[in-house]
Write a protein that holds these residues in place. Structure first.
Motif, PDB file in Angstrom:
ATOM      1  N   ILE A 418       0.877  -1.178   0.000  1.00  0.00           N
ATOM      2  CA  ILE A 418       0.000   0.000   0.000  1.00  0.00           C
ATOM      3  C   ILE A 418       0.907   1.219   0.000  1.00  0.00           C
ATOM      4  N   LEU A 419       0.637   2.139  -0.913  1.00  0.00           N
ATOM      5  CA  LEU A 419       1.412   3.381  -0.989  1.00  0.00           C
ATOM      6  C   LEU A 419       0.458   4.545  -0.718  1.00  0.00           C
ATOM      7  N   ILE A 420       0.768   5.327   0.309  1.00  0.00           N
ATOM      8  CA  ILE A 420      -0.060   6.501   0.635  1.00  0.00           C
ATOM      9  C   ILE A 420       0.662   7.750   0.137  1.00  0.00           C
ATOM     10  N   SER A 421      -0.026   8.539  -0.659  1.00  0.00           N
ATOM     11  CA  SER A 421       0.596   9.747  -1.234  1.00  0.00           C
ATOM     12  C   SER A 421       0.792  10.811  -0.152  1.00  0.00           C
ATOM     13  N   PRO A 422       1.632  11.802  -0.430  1.00  0.00           N
ATOM     14  CA  PRO A 422       1.682  12.955   0.469  1.00  0.00           C
ATOM     15  C   PRO A 422       0.355  13.720   0.410  1.00  0.00           C
ATOM     16  N   TYR A 423       0.161  14.615   1.365  1.00  0.00           N
ATOM     17  CA  TYR A 423      -1.015  15.486   1.410  1.00  0.00           C
ATOM     18  C   TYR A 423      -1.093  16.308   0.121  1.00  0.00           C
ATOM     19  N   ILE A 424      -2.294  16.418  -0.445  1.00  0.00           N
ATOM     20  CA  ILE A 424      -2.468  17.162  -1.696  1.00  0.00           C
ATOM     21  C   ILE A 424      -3.308  18.425  -1.504  1.00  0.00           C
ATOM     22  N   GLY A 425      -4.470  18.314  -0.811  1.00  0.00           N
ATOM     23  CA  GLY A 425      -5.286  19.507  -0.572  1.00  0.00           C
ATOM     24  C   GLY A 425      -6.726  19.320  -1.010  1.00  0.00           C
ATOM     25  N   ASP A 426      -7.432  20.439  -1.181  1.00  0.00           N
ATOM     26  CA  ASP A 426      -8.864  20.413  -1.492  1.00  0.00           C
ATOM     27  C   ASP A 426      -9.075  20.449  -3.007  1.00  0.00           C
ATOM     28  N   LEU A 427      -9.619  19.351  -3.541  1.00  0.00           N
ATOM     29  CA  LEU A 427      -9.712  19.194  -4.995  1.00  0.00           C
ATOM     30  C   LEU A 427     -10.738  20.116  -5.652  1.00  0.00           C
ATOM     31  N   LYS A 428     -11.479  20.866  -4.837  1.00  0.00           N
ATOM     32  CA  LYS A 428     -12.414  21.854  -5.404  1.00  0.00           C
ATOM     33  C   LYS A 428     -11.651  22.872  -6.252  1.00  0.00           C
ATOM     34  N   SER A 429     -10.385  23.107  -5.884  1.00  0.00           N
ATOM     35  CA  SER A 429      -9.571  24.084  -6.615  1.00  0.00           C
ATOM     36  C   SER A 429      -8.941  23.412  -7.831  1.00  0.00           C
ATOM     37  N   VAL A 430      -9.003  24.096  -8.968  1.00  0.00           N
ATOM     38  CA  VAL A 430      -8.435  23.581 -10.226  1.00  0.00           C
ATOM     39  C   VAL A 430      -6.939  23.326 -10.044  1.00  0.00           C
ATOM     40  N   ASP A 431      -6.289  24.245  -9.333  1.00  0.00           N
ATOM     41  CA  ASP A 431      -4.848  24.151  -9.103  1.00  0.00           C
ATOM     42  C   ASP A 431      -4.490  22.871  -8.331  1.00  0.00           C
ATOM     43  N   VAL A 432      -5.278  22.567  -7.291  1.00  0.00           N
ATOM     44  CA  VAL A 432      -4.999  21.369  -6.483  1.00  0.00           C
ATOM     45  C   VAL A 432      -5.316  20.108  -7.287  1.00  0.00           C
ATOM     46  N   TYR A 433      -6.369  20.179  -8.103  1.00  0.00           N
ATOM     47  CA  TYR A 433      -6.699  19.025  -8.935  1.00  0.00           C
ATOM     48  C   TYR A 433      -5.554  18.720  -9.904  1.00  0.00           C
ATOM     49  N   GLU A 434      -4.923  19.775 -10.409  1.00  0.00           N
ATOM     50  CA  GLU A 434      -3.754  19.593 -11.282  1.00  0.00           C
ATOM     51  C   GLU A 434      -2.616  18.922 -10.536  1.00  0.00           C
ATOM     52  N   ARG A 435      -2.425  19.355  -9.288  1.00  0.00           N
ATOM     53  CA  ARG A 435      -1.365  18.768  -8.459  1.00  0.00           C
ATOM     54  C   ARG A 435      -1.638  17.282  -8.238  1.00  0.00           C
ATOM     55  N   PHE A 436      -2.904  16.961  -7.962  1.00  0.00           N
ATOM     56  CA  PHE A 436      -3.345  15.572  -7.780  1.00  0.00           C
ATOM     57  C   PHE A 436      -3.012  14.753  -9.033  1.00  0.00           C
ATOM     58  N   SER A 437      -3.385  15.289 -10.204  1.00  0.00           N
ATOM     59  CA  SER A 437      -3.174  14.565 -11.473  1.00  0.00           C
ATOM     60  C   SER A 437      -1.685  14.360 -11.748  1.00  0.00           C
ATOM     61  N   LYS A 438      -0.886  15.405 -11.506  1.00  0.00           N
ATOM     62  CA  LYS A 438       0.558  15.315 -11.759  1.00  0.00           C
ATOM     63  C   LYS A 438       1.209  14.275 -10.863  1.00  0.00           C
ATOM     64  N   LEU A 439       0.826  14.301  -9.594  1.00  0.00           N
ATOM     65  CA  LEU A 439       1.424  13.372  -8.633  1.00  0.00           C
ATOM     66  C   LEU A 439       1.017  11.930  -8.952  1.00  0.00           C
ATOM     67  N   LEU A 440      -0.249  11.755  -9.296  1.00  0.00           N
ATOM     68  CA  LEU A 440      -0.725  10.418  -9.659  1.00  0.00           C
ATOM     69  C   LEU A 440       0.017   9.911 -10.893  1.00  0.00           C
ATOM     70  N   ASP A 441       0.187  10.775 -11.883  1.00  0.00           N
ATOM     71  CA  ASP A 441       0.932  10.399 -13.103  1.00  0.00           C
ATOM     72  C   ASP A 441       2.374  10.040 -12.776  1.00  0.00           C
ATOM     73  N   PHE A 442       2.956  10.809 -11.849  1.00  0.00           N
ATOM     74  CA  PHE A 442       4.348  10.569 -11.453  1.00  0.00           C
ATOM     75  C   PHE A 442       4.512   9.157 -10.879  1.00  0.00           C
ATOM     76  N   PHE A 443       3.603   8.751  -9.997  1.00  0.00           N
ATOM     77  CA  PHE A 443       3.689   7.398  -9.422  1.00  0.00           C
ATOM     78  C   PHE A 443       3.357   6.332 -10.475  1.00  0.00           C
ATOM     79  N   LYS A 444       2.377   6.626 -11.331  1.00  0.00           N
ATOM     80  CA  LYS A 444       2.017   5.658 -12.383  1.00  0.00           C
ATOM     81  C   LYS A 444       3.205   5.387 -13.307  1.00  0.00           C
ATOM     82  N   LYS A 445       3.881   6.472 -13.713  1.00  0.00           N
ATOM     83  CA  LYS A 445       5.040   6.321 -14.606  1.00  0.00           C
ATOM     84  C   LYS A 445       6.202   5.644 -13.884  1.00  0.00           C
TER      85      LYS A 445
END
Length: 728
Positions: A418-445
């Motif tokens: 099980i891998l738990i990501s670092p804290y990302i924030g509130d996904l209501k914000s477009v900026d935080v959603y981008e951070r979420f997507s980038k970090l997820l892509d980083f682990f996927k790659k």
């Protein structure tokens, strides 16, 4: 002496933390022959020695591992080995898919001593580091964690650093971010336009002067920029609140040393150990006096020690305490690069301190408080996450748990880990959603992942679930329960049920209403909602407007006559309109977080809450330990009647009302749980309230509350994953 071959497999956090040199030194000390290498999930040691010597080696290994190492499991196997004539570190034979990425850590004691030693080559060098400390996750671009795969790739190591880097007896052996004044990372003080004003030592001297004069500076730390100013310059603090549009939310503070912390707040031995350890989180402490501009209306301070050499160098020239709040727009991510900083916060800071090494992955400061003598983490990021947990499941599947919309962290299950990501924030914000997507892509790659199933919250409007095809929905509060149960799993017999009090602000319920004051009987496979706070109508979805919440509960319990004084504060026409909206509302909630906000609107005469948990924190500062008084909460037809709380808020003076409310919640848990022969689990954001937990402890209730994984929404993804893995 009879020699045998032994294979020792060690799993946990044992890569990139100086573990192989530690094994090497220990083997030399005990005169053992063999080799050590990184493999798959950990470290493999081959020893050619007697059984007795092998056991002695394992004892010493467990007794004093490197500061950042975490040994989860040691397996010992006898095997046939060639005869060795020395002990060596062999190159790693590992699949990249199984290499853990480590978080960033605070400066270690050895590096700190060298930083302050005028005879040391790295005296006052702002990027001094070794394998026991410093950046990891913030600089890694690809696996394996070698210098060429980090943002150190453009800095060529000098001969002095290279010599240390290649020496297995040196604590800088394979320390990827290593550098010194000869092959340095430069620091620059810049104005709002990005023009360099001063460099290196002069930048620090000037930075300190500007802070003393009351300027606001953006300063690049380990995982992003902080906005910093002199914590005792009233004009600077007022200006920062106006510019950042942050009227009431407390600011975190950074101190040079423990002596400074003790001038501001009460600190016991455990808190001192926590604040000055390698995690160096922000620790919530009881303030020694009222700091109205730093933490308005509350009696606590969030304080961290300077955890990088760069911050320590600022304190060499700046004498005092600094405000250190994340450089971001309200609700957005911490900013890690100067272009973003200037475009988004150009009107907030006056100058900024930047350095040449890029931050590849941003990360926030972790936050903790002490409950009894144990650390309870409220945010898990720098120093803690990414976090890897080995499981006993034998599965070739890969799953993703998306977590919740607020305080998001995601969880991946792959290769039985099980891998738990670092804290990302509130996904209501477009900026935080981008951070979420980038970090997820980083682990996927990095780990070459394709998901067989995606888990998400039941809320139909959680937009981030729409990007994934096969989703399984898991109820929000049950996910809270599962994360808490998982933390204390060894205390339960397989499939044993527990009584869970899951109290928070908001979560989509099975019936389409908003839950948040739930009592479950559950295990990791299934749950039953056996009671909940009496659900009341919401006037509208705007929960910051807490006066409306107060009106809702007054009308819910028909208390208009008793609430005349409170209602008189609202213009008549407005009140009539709100009553019409209330009458037609179909939106209902059982949320204790909202009930506490309504209570606070009446007790403190506040119409808006300025930040999450504001009312809870304000209540803690008015609680009176020696007042033996409590409001009665009771269950009728599965609903917890809280009428007495509202009557008390309208009728009693502040201290009595707040004491009665917190004692009433504690007494309810104690009395209600006597009807059941189950262990008690508490989870959800309400249980971040230290006073409430201390009341329960003082009343000798036996309970489990999450400490390691936050009891707030950050652990929703973990709960989703744990349920899914156990249900299948």
């Amino acid at each position: 002496m009879h020699h045998l071959g032994f294979k020792i497999k060690i799993s946990g956090l044992v890569q990139g933390v100086g573990f192989r040199p530690f094994v090497y030194e220990l083997a030399l000390k005990l005169q053992l022959l063999g080799e050590v290498k990184n493999d798959g999930f950990g470290v493999e040691i081959l020893l050619y020695c007697s059984h007795k010597k092998c056991l002695e080696f394992i004892e010493q290994l467990k007794g004093n591992p490197p500061p950042l190492a975490r040994i989860d499991k040691i397996e010992l196997l006898e095997c046939d080995l060639k005869a060795y004539n020395d002990f060596c570190i062999t190159p790693s034979k590992q699949s990249l898919r199984t290499t853990p990425m480590l978080s960033d850590f605070a400066l270690c004691k050895e590096c700190k001593n060298e930083f302050y030693d005028p005879n040391n080559k790295r005296f006052h060098y702002p990027f001094i580091t070794c394998t026991h400390c410093g950046p990891r996750f913030s600089i890694i671009k690809n696996l394996p964690y070698d210098r060429v795969n980090t943002t150190m790739d453009k800095f060529k190591m000098c001969d002095f650093c290279e010599k240390e880097y290649k020496n297995p007896s040196n604590r800088r052996f394979h320390a990827q971010p290593i550098s010194c004044f000869e092959c340095k990372i430069s620091v620059h003080l810049k104005n709002r336009q990005g023009e360099i004003l001063f460099t290196d030592e002069n930048a620090f001297i000037e930075c300190a002067k500007l802070l003393k004069q009351g300027n606001i500076l953006a300063i690049k730390g380990m995982g992003g920029f902080h906005l910093m100013c002199d914590a005792f310059n009233e004009k600077a603090l007022e200006e920062l609140r106006i510019r950042k549009n942050r009227p009431k939310k407390p600011f975190a503070l950074m101190c040079k040393d423990i002596k400074d912390v003790k001038e501001l707040a009460f600190l016991n031995n455990e808190e001192e150990r926590l604040i000055s350890g390698s995690l160096a989180p922000i620790v919530i402490l009881k303030a020694k006096k009222n700091f109205a501009l730093i933490a308005p209306d509350i009696d606590k301070l969030g304080i961290m020690l300077a955890y990088t050499p760069l911050h320590l160098l600022i304190f060499e020239y700046f004498k005092g305490i600094l405000v250190a709040t994340s450089a971001n727009l309200s609700g957005e991510s911490i900013i890690k690069d100067e272009d973003n900083l200037r475009s988004k916060l150009g009107k907030v800071f006056d100058y900024y301190l930047d350095y040449d090494r890029e931050i590849f992955n941003s990360s926030d400061d972790s936050i903790a408080q002490l409950i009894g003598n144990q650390a309870m983490f409220l945010r898990t990021s720098r120093g803690l996450n990414p976090y890897y947990i080995e499981t006993n499941l034998k599965s070739d599947q890969t799953y993703l748990a998306l977590g919740s919309e607020l305080k998001n962290q995601f969880v991946i299950f792959y290769q039985n880990k099980i891998l738990i990501s670092p804290y990302i924030g509130d996904l209501k914000s477009v900026d935080v959603y981008e951070r979420f997507s980038k970090l997820l892509d980083f682990f996927k790659k990095s780990y070459d992942l394709k998901f067989d199933a995606v888990l998400c919250d039941k809320h139909p409007h959680f937009l981030y679930a729409k990007d994934f095809k096969q989703t399984f929905k898991i109820q929000h509060h049950y996910a809270h329960f599962c994360a808490a149960y998982f933390e204390y799993q060894e205390k339960f017999i397989k499939d044993e049920k527990a009584l869970g009090f899951v109290w928070d602000g908001t979560g989509y319920g099975d019936d389409g209403s908003i839950w948040g004051g739930e009592v479950f009987v559950a295990n990791l496979k299934e749950y039953e909602r056996i009671a909940h706070f009496d659900d009341f109508k919401l006037i509208n979805a705007d929960i910051k407007n807490i006066y409306n919440l107060a009106l809702s509960v007054i009308w819910h319990y028909n208390l208009e006559d008793l609430a005349q004084d409170f209602l008189a504060k609202i213009p008549k026409v407005k009140l009539e309109n709100l009553k019409k909206i209330y009458a037609n509302s179909t939106l209902k909630t059982s949320s204790l977080g909202r009930i506490i906000d309504a209570f606070g609107a009446m007790v403190f005469d506040l119409d808006q809450s300025s930040y999450e948990a504001q009312i809870g924190l304000m209540c803690e500062s008015f609680y009176q330990k020696d007042l033996n008084f409590s409001y009665r909460l009771y269950v009728e037809n599965g609903k917890i009647n809280f009428k007495e709380l509202i009557l008390g808020a309208l009728r009693d003076e502040k201290n009595k009302a707040i004491t009665g409310m917190l004692n009433g919640l504690a007494d309810f848990i104690i009395n209600y749980s006597q009807n059941y022969d189950f262990k008690i689990l508490l989870s959800g954001g309400v249980f971040q309230n230290k006073t409430l937990l201390e009341i329960l402890k003082a009343k000798k209730l036996d309970f489990f509350v999450p400490l390691k994984y936050p009891c707030n929404d950050s652990s929703i993804a973990l709960g989703q994953m744990i349920h899914f893995l156990n249900k299948n």
